[in-house]
Write a protein that holds these residues in place. Structure first.
Motif, PDB file in Angstrom:
ATOM      1  N   MET A  78       0.834  -1.210   0.000  1.00  0.00           N
ATOM      2  CA  MET A  78       0.000   0.000   0.000  1.00  0.00           C
ATOM      3  C   MET A  78       0.866   1.257   0.000  1.00  0.00           C
ATOM      4  O   MET A  78       0.551   2.247  -0.646  1.00  0.00           O
ATOM      5  N   MET A  79       1.971   1.185   0.733  1.00  0.00           N
ATOM      6  CA  MET A  79       2.853   2.344   0.807  1.00  0.00           C
ATOM      7  C   MET A  79       3.755   2.442  -0.426  1.00  0.00           C
ATOM      8  O   MET A  79       4.039   3.521  -0.911  1.00  0.00           O
ATOM      9  N   ASP A  80       4.224   1.275  -0.925  1.00  0.00           N
ATOM     10  CA  ASP A  80       5.221   1.272  -2.004  1.00  0.00           C
ATOM     11  C   ASP A  80       4.586   1.325  -3.391  1.00  0.00           C
ATOM     12  O   ASP A  80       5.120   1.927  -4.304  1.00  0.00           O
ATOM     13  N   ARG A  81       3.481   0.574  -3.555  1.00  0.00           N
ATOM     14  CA  ARG A  81       2.854   0.529  -4.877  1.00  0.00           C
ATOM     15  C   ARG A  81       1.339   0.504  -4.710  1.00  0.00           C
ATOM     16  O   ARG A  81       0.684  -0.528  -4.885  1.00  0.00           O
ATOM     17  N   PRO A  82       0.813   1.673  -4.340  1.00  0.00           N
ATOM     18  CA  PRO A  82      -0.624   1.752  -4.038  1.00  0.00           C
ATOM     19  C   PRO A  82      -1.504   1.311  -5.209  1.00  0.00           C
ATOM     20  O   PRO A  82      -2.600   0.791  -4.997  1.00  0.00           O
ATOM     21  N   GLN A  83      -0.993   1.489  -6.447  1.00  0.00           N
ATOM     22  CA  GLN A  83      -1.812   1.112  -7.598  1.00  0.00           C
ATOM     23  C   GLN A  83      -2.083  -0.394  -7.615  1.00  0.00           C
ATOM     24  O   GLN A  83      -3.170  -0.845  -7.986  1.00  0.00           O
ATOM     25  N   PHE A  84      -1.093  -1.169  -7.203  1.00  0.00           N
ATOM     26  CA  PHE A  84      -1.245  -2.622  -7.120  1.00  0.00           C
ATOM     27  C   PHE A  84      -2.412  -2.973  -6.180  1.00  0.00           C
ATOM     28  O   PHE A  84      -3.304  -3.762  -6.516  1.00  0.00           O
ATOM     29  N   VAL A  85      -2.414  -2.347  -5.019  1.00  0.00           N
ATOM     30  CA  VAL A  85      -3.470  -2.652  -4.045  1.00  0.00           C
ATOM     31  C   VAL A  85      -4.811  -2.129  -4.553  1.00  0.00           C
ATOM     32  O   VAL A  85      -5.851  -2.776  -4.401  1.00  0.00           O
ATOM     33  N   ASP A  86      -4.756  -0.972  -5.203  1.00  0.00           N
ATOM     34  CA  ASP A  86      -5.993  -0.427  -5.763  1.00  0.00           C
ATOM     35  C   ASP A  86      -6.563  -1.381  -6.825  1.00  0.00           C
ATOM     36  O   ASP A  86      -7.763  -1.645  -6.861  1.00  0.00           O
ATOM     37  N   ASP A  87      -5.702  -1.913  -7.675  1.00  0.00           N
ATOM     38  CA  ASP A  87      -6.162  -2.860  -8.708  1.00  0.00           C
ATOM     39  C   ASP A  87      -6.757  -4.119  -8.059  1.00  0.00           C
ATOM     40  O   ASP A  87      -7.773  -4.648  -8.505  1.00  0.00           O
ATOM     41  N   LEU A  88      -6.092  -4.579  -7.006  1.00  0.00           N
ATOM     42  CA  LEU A  88      -6.592  -5.760  -6.303  1.00  0.00           C
ATOM     43  C   LEU A  88      -7.968  -5.466  -5.700  1.00  0.00           C
ATOM     44  O   LEU A  88      -8.906  -6.268  -5.808  1.00  0.00           O
ATOM     45  N   LEU A  89      -8.091  -4.283  -5.090  1.00  0.00           N
ATOM     46  CA  LEU A  89      -9.374  -3.926  -4.477  1.00  0.00           C
ATOM     47  C   LEU A  89     -10.472  -3.798  -5.535  1.00  0.00           C
ATOM     48  O   LEU A  89     -11.633  -4.130  -5.293  1.00  0.00           O
ATOM     49  N   GLU A  90     -10.103  -3.335  -6.715  1.00  0.00           N
ATOM     50  CA  GLU A  90     -11.093  -3.213  -7.779  1.00  0.00           C
ATOM     51  C   GLU A  90     -11.599  -4.600  -8.184  1.00  0.00           C
ATOM     52  O   GLU A  90     -12.804  -4.810  -8.385  1.00  0.00           O
ATOM     53  N   MET A  91     -10.663  -5.542  -8.275  1.00  0.00           N
ATOM     54  CA  MET A  91     -11.042  -6.907  -8.646  1.00  0.00           C
ATOM     55  C   MET A  91     -11.976  -7.502  -7.586  1.00  0.00           C
ATOM     56  O   MET A  91     -12.993  -8.129  -7.893  1.00  0.00           O
ATOM     57  N   ILE A  92     -11.633  -7.265  -6.335  1.00  0.00           N
ATOM     58  CA  ILE A  92     -12.464  -7.779  -5.234  1.00  0.00           C
ATOM     59  C   ILE A  92     -13.827  -7.100  -5.259  1.00  0.00           C
ATOM     60  O   ILE A  92     -14.865  -7.741  -5.066  1.00  0.00           O
ATOM     61  N   HIS A  93     -13.824  -5.813  -5.540  1.00  0.00           N
ATOM     62  CA  HIS A  93     -15.073  -5.034  -5.555  1.00  0.00           C
ATOM     63  C   HIS A  93     -16.034  -5.578  -6.615  1.00  0.00           C
ATOM     64  O   HIS A  93     -17.224  -5.783  -6.345  1.00  0.00           O
ATOM     65  N   VAL A  94     -15.507  -5.822  -7.799  1.00  0.00           N
ATOM     66  CA  VAL A  94     -16.364  -6.308  -8.894  1.00  0.00           C
ATOM     67  C   VAL A  94     -16.964  -7.665  -8.500  1.00  0.00           C
ATOM     68  O   VAL A  94     -18.164  -7.920  -8.664  1.00  0.00           O
ATOM     69  N   TRP A  95     -16.127  -8.514  -7.941  1.00  0.00           N
ATOM     70  CA  TRP A  95     -16.570  -9.846  -7.489  1.00  0.00           C
ATOM     71  C   TRP A  95     -17.627  -9.720  -6.395  1.00  0.00           C
ATOM     72  O   TRP A  95     -18.660 -10.371  -6.398  1.00  0.00           O
ATOM     73  N   ASN A  96     -17.339  -8.802  -5.477  1.00  0.00           N
ATOM     74  CA  ASN A  96     -18.237  -8.575  -4.355  1.00  0.00           C
ATOM     75  C   ASN A  96     -19.607  -8.098  -4.842  1.00  0.00           C
ATOM     76  O   ASN A  96     -20.641  -8.549  -4.348  1.00  0.00           O
ATOM     77  N   LEU A  97     -19.603  -7.200  -5.828  1.00  0.00           N
ATOM     78  CA  LEU A  97     -20.877  -6.691  -6.347  1.00  0.00           C
ATOM     79  C   LEU A  97     -21.688  -7.824  -6.968  1.00  0.00           C
ATOM     80  O   LEU A  97     -22.908  -7.900  -6.808  1.00  0.00           O
ATOM     81  N   GLN A  98     -20.991  -8.727  -7.674  1.00  0.00           N
ATOM     82  CA  GLN A  98     -21.696  -9.857  -8.297  1.00  0.00           C
ATOM     83  C   GLN A  98     -22.356 -10.725  -7.227  1.00  0.00           C
ATOM     84  O   GLN A  98     -23.488 -11.180  -7.370  1.00  0.00           O
ATOM     85  N   ARG A  99     -21.648 -10.928  -6.139  1.00  0.00           N
ATOM     86  CA  ARG A  99     -22.199 -11.742  -5.049  1.00  0.00           C
ATOM     87  C   ARG A  99     -23.310 -10.986  -4.318  1.00  0.00           C
ATOM     88  O   ARG A  99     -24.318 -11.563  -3.926  1.00  0.00           O
ATOM     89  N   MET A 100     -23.100  -9.683  -4.162  1.00  0.00           N
ATOM     90  CA  MET A 100     -24.124  -8.874  -3.484  1.00  0.00           C
ATOM     91  C   MET A 100     -25.448  -8.901  -4.224  1.00  0.00           C
ATOM     92  O   MET A 100     -26.510  -9.003  -3.616  1.00  0.00           O
ATOM     93  N   GLU A 101     -25.372  -8.802  -5.561  1.00  0.00           N
ATOM     94  CA  GLU A 101     -26.612  -8.799  -6.363  1.00  0.00           C
ATOM     95  C   GLU A 101     -27.451 -10.018  -6.023  1.00  0.00           C
ATOM     96  O   GLU A 101     -28.671  -9.929  -5.907  1.00  0.00           O
TER      97      GLU A 101
END
Ligand code: B12
Lengths: 213, 398
Positions: free
Chosen positions: B208-231
C-alpha cells in the motif's frame, strides 16, 4: 545531511536514508552522531506522531524499514567505534498467540531507540524465553499478547524465569490490546505500556535502573 | 408503546424511530452456535428464547461446508473450472512440517505455503482464504501485480446452481423470520479483508505504501466480485446486508488510502444495498476514529463492532458525536475481556457505560465481537449482561 537522514526515515524512504548514511560516513561523520541525532531522533519523532494519531501503522512500518536498512549500513562502523547498544531486549508474542503486528512495532521502536532486539517471533513458549535470556543476557524481556485465551502465558513465562533463577536479572514488560497495568501487576511484570512509542520510552528509562524484584 | 417484535425493534432503531426499549442483538455468538451444531435457525430460536433480539443470517451454510473460505460467510467461492490445484506436505527436520498449494490457472500459477503448527485446523489442506492461515503462511498467495491475472480465475461470480440454492433458502428463511418476528440479514460483503488474506497483513501494508496502484487494482477486482455476489444476496432481499471489514481500520490502512481506494467502492456497495431496500452494516472493531468521516460519507446505516477495550483508537463518545446521529452504533462491550472474563460488577458497569455513551437512540447493544468460550463464567456473565440490559430500559416505555 543529518536532517536528510531524519526526513528520509520519517518518510519511510529506505534507499534514500541508506544512501545518505553511506554518504555521511564517507564524509567522515561520526557514526554515533548519525545514530543518535538522525536515526534515533527520527524514530522518536515517528513514535510521537503515531501516539498523537498523526501517522498510522503502515507509515510506521515503512519508517522502521528505512531505519533498519540505514542501520545495516551504519552497523560495521558502530562496531569499529566500539559503540555498545543501550542494552539487549528479548521480545516475543506469548505461546498460543500468533498476533505480531503490535509486537513488531514495539520491536522496531526499541531498535529505533538504540536497543539490540532479539525477536523470538510468535507463539513463544516460556522455555524459549528462558533459553533466550540465558543465551543473550538482555536487560529486558518484552511480551505481547492479543488473545485473552492465552495471555495467561505471560504469567507462566514470569514463573519460568523465576524458576530458572533469572527473574531478578531482567526487567519484564508486557503489552497488547487486552493487557492492562493491573494485569501486568497480577502476572508479576515490572512494566506495562499501551503502545510502541511509550514502550521505547519506558525501556530507555529502565535501562538506567537495575532490575529490582 | 405496544411491545414490538424483535424485527420491528431492530429496524426502528436503525431507522431512528421510537422503540419500546433499545435492542440487544449479539453480533456473533460462537459458543452458542457451536452447541447448536452450527445451525443458524436454531441459534436464532435460542437467542429469542433468551429474550435477546436476533437475526437470521443467510446464506446459512455452516463453517464446515465453507471449505475454501471458513471466515468468509456467504455464498460459496468458486474457481474457474480450468483452475487445477495441487497440494503436498513437506517434512522439515526440527521444525513444523510445511504444506504447499499450487493453483494452476490459464493465466499462470499461484502458490502458497504454510507452517503446519499443532493447532492447524484443516488437516493436510490449505483453504483459499482464512484468518488462521495468514500468520502461518511462509508465502502468501499474492505477492506481485502480475499475479492478479491468475487471481481473476479464482474470483468467479456465483453459478446458476448457487443462485438456485440461495433462492430456495430464501423461501424457507423468509417464512422463518416472518413467523418468529426477527430480522433477515445477508452477506458478507468483503473488501480489504480479502486483500489481507491473499497478501498477508504486513506485506499488504508495504504494498500500500510502495505501490498503491497494485493494491488499488486488487481492491477493484475484489469489488467487482463482491458486487456480483451482493446482487444475488440482495435479491432476497434481506433487511440488512453486512460487510466484514475487520482489517479496514487505521491499524491496516492509512486514512488517505482509505479515502481514495476504499471509500468510493464502499459507497457503491452501500448504494446497491439501498437500491434493494436493504440497510448496510459494516463490521470494524478497531482503529475507527480517523475513518469516521468516510463512514459517514459512505452512508453506512450501521457501524458494527465498537469495542471499548480491544479496539484501538475507539472513543465511544467521539464515535457517538461524529456519526451517531445518522449511523446506528452496534456493540459497546468487549466480549473476550469483559463478558468472558469479567466480574459481575465489570459486566454491569460496561453495559451501563455503553448505553450511556452510545445510546439509547440508534444503538444496538452487543458483546464485541464474539463469545467463543463455552465455560460457566461466560454463561453466568451473559445472564448478568442481559439483566443489566433490562435494568437500563426506560422505566416508562416510550
Ligand atoms: C489483525 C488481527 C488478526 C490477524 C493477525 C495478523 C498478525 N500478523 O498479527 C489474524 C487474521 C491472523 C488474526 C487471527 C486470529 N484472531 Co485476531 N485480530 C486481529 C485484530 C483485528 C487487530 C490486531 C492488530 O494487529 N492490531 C494492530 C496492532 C498495531 O495493535 P496491537 O496489537 O494492539 O499493538 C499495539 C499495542 O497493543 C501495543 N503492544 C502490543 N504488543 C505489545 C507488547 C509490549 C511489550 C508492549 C509494551 C506493548 C505492546 O503496542 C502496539 C502498537 O502501539 C484484532 C482486533 C482488535 N481489536 O485488536 C483481532 C483479535 C485480537 N483477534 C481475535 C481472534 C479471536 C483471532 C483468532 C483466534 C480467531 C479469528 N478467526 O479471528 C485468530 C487466530 C489467531 C491464532 N492464534 O492463530 C480476537 C481476540 C479475542 C480474544 N479472545 O482476546 C480479536 C480481539 C478480535 C475480536 N474483536 O474478537 N487476527
Amino acid at each position: 545531511m543529518l536532517r536528510r537522514i531524519f526526513d528520509h526515515i520519517l518518510e519511510g524512504d529506505a534507499p534514500a536514508a541508506t544512501e545518505c548514511v553511506q554518504r555521511a560516513l564517507a564524509d567522515g561523520m561520526d557514526p554515533a552522531t548519525i545514530l543518535n541525532q538522525a536515526m534515533i531522533a527520527a524514530m522518536d519523532e515517528t513514535g510521537r506522531r503515531f501516539e498523537a494519531g498523526e501517522i498510522y501503522v503502515p507509515e510506521m512500518l515503512v519508517a522502521g524499514r528505512a531505519m533498519q536498512s540505514a542501520l545495516g549500513a551504519l552497523k560495521p562502523f558502530l562496531v569499529q567505534a566500539d559503540l555498545e547498544p543501550l542494552g539487549k531486549v528479548v521480545i516475543g508474542t506469548v505461546q498460543g498467540d500468533l498476533h505480531d503486528i503490535g509486537k513488531n512495532l514495539v520491536a522496531l521502536m526499541l531498535q529505533g531507540a538504540g536497543f539490540e532486539v532479539i525477536d523470538l517471533g510468535t507463539d513463544v513458549a516460556p522455555a524459549r524465553f528462558v533459553q533466550a535470556v540465558r543465551e543473550h543476557e538482555p536487560m529486558l524481556v518484552a511480551m505481547s499478547a492479543l488473545l485473552t485465551t492465552t495471555m495467561t502465558n505471560m504469567s507462566t513465562t514470569v514463573v519460568a524465569l523465576r524458576a530458572a533463577g533469572l527473574r531478578d536479572r531482567v526487567h519484564v514488560m508486557v503489552g497488547g490490546a487486552p493487557v492492562t497495568r493491573q494485569y501486568a501487576d497480577q502476572v508479576g511484570a515490572d512494566m506495562y505500556e499501551p503502545d510502541a512509542a511509550s514502550a521505547a520510552r519506558a525501556a530507555r528509562a529502565a535501562a538506567k535502573r537495575r532490575p529490582s524484584v | 408503546m405496544a411491545q414490538l417484535t424483535s424485527r420491528e425493534r431492530m429496524l426502528r432503531t436503525i431507522n431512528r424511530q421510537v422503540v419500546d426499549h433499545y435492542p440487544c442483538c449479539f453480533m456473533s455468538f460462537t459458543a452458542l452456535r457451536e452447541k447448536l451444531g452450527d445451525n443458524l435457525y436454531e441459534l436464532t430460536k435460542a437467542e429469542l428464547g433468551m429474550g435477546l433480539d436476533t437475526m437470521l443470517f443467510i446464506p446459512t451454510t455452516p463453517r464446515a461446508l465453507r471449505r475454501e473460505h471458513p471466515d468468509l460467510r456467504g455464498l460459496p467461492v468458486h474457481f474457474d473450472p480450468q483452475v487445477k490445484t495441487t497440494e503436498w506436505r513437506e517434512e522439515v527436520s526440527g521444525d513444523y512440517p510445511l504444506l504447499h498449494k499450487v493453483y494452476d490457472t490459464p493465466a499462470g500459477r499461484l502458490t502458497t505455503s504454510v507452517r503446519l503448527t499443532e493447532d492447524w485446523r484443516f488437516g493436510n489442506r490449505i483453504p483459499f482464504v482464512d484468518d488462521y492461515q495468514i500468520p502461518r503462511a511462509l508465502k502468501p498467495l499474492i505477492t506481485e501485480p502480475h499475479e492478479l491475472e491468475a487471481l481473476q480465475f479464482m474470483l468467479r461470480p456465483p453459478t446458476e446452481a448457487d443462485i438456485a440454492a440461495y433462492r430456495e433458502e430464501v423461501h424457507v428463511a423468509r417464512a422463518f423470520v416472518e413467523s418468529h418476528g426477527v430480522l433477515l440479514a445477508g452477506g458478507w460483503g468483503v473488501g480489504m479483508d480479502l486483500a489481507n488474506w491473499l497478501c498477508g497483513m504486513e506485506p499488504l501494508m508495504f504494498h500500500m505504501m510502495d505501490r498503491p496502484q497494485f493494491v488499488d487494482d486488487l481492491l477493484e477486482m475484489i469489488h467487482v466480485w463482491n458486487l456480483q455476489r451482493m446482487e444475488v444476496v440482495l435479491s432476497a432481499p434481506p433487511d440488512i446486508f453486512i460487510r466484514r471489514a475487520w482489517y479496514e481500520g487505521c491499524d491496516f490502512v492509512t486514512p488517505g488510502f482509505y479515502h481514495k481506494s476504499i471509500l468510493p467502492r464502499l459507497k457503491a456497495e452501500v448504494d446497491l444495498a439501498h437500491q434493494h431496500g436493504a440497510k448496510f452494516g459494516y463490521i470494524c472493531s478497531s482503529g475507527l476514529e480517523p475513518m469516521l468521516a468516510d463512514h459517514l460519507a459512505a452512508g453506512l446505516d450501521m457501524l458494527i463492532g465498537i469495542d471499548p477495550v480491544q479496539g484501538r483508537r475507539t472513543n465511544l463518545t467521539q464515535i457517538k458525536e461524529t456519526i451517531g446521529s445518522t449511523t446506528c452504533l452496534w456493540g459497546g462491550v468487549s466480549g473476550a475481556v469483559t463478558v468472558e472474563r469479567g466480574t459481575e460488577e465489570e459486566v454491569r458497569t460496561a453495559v451501563r457505560e455503553a448505553v450511556q455513551s452510545l445510546g439509547p437512540d440508534g444503538f444496538i447493544l452487543s458483546p464485541v465481537d464474539n463469545l467463543t468460550i463455552d465455560a460457566p463464567q461466560t454463561w453466568r456473565n451473559v445472564d448478568i449482561f442481559i439483566d443489566e440490559w433490562h435494568r437500563t430500559w426506560p422505566s416508562e416505555p416510550a
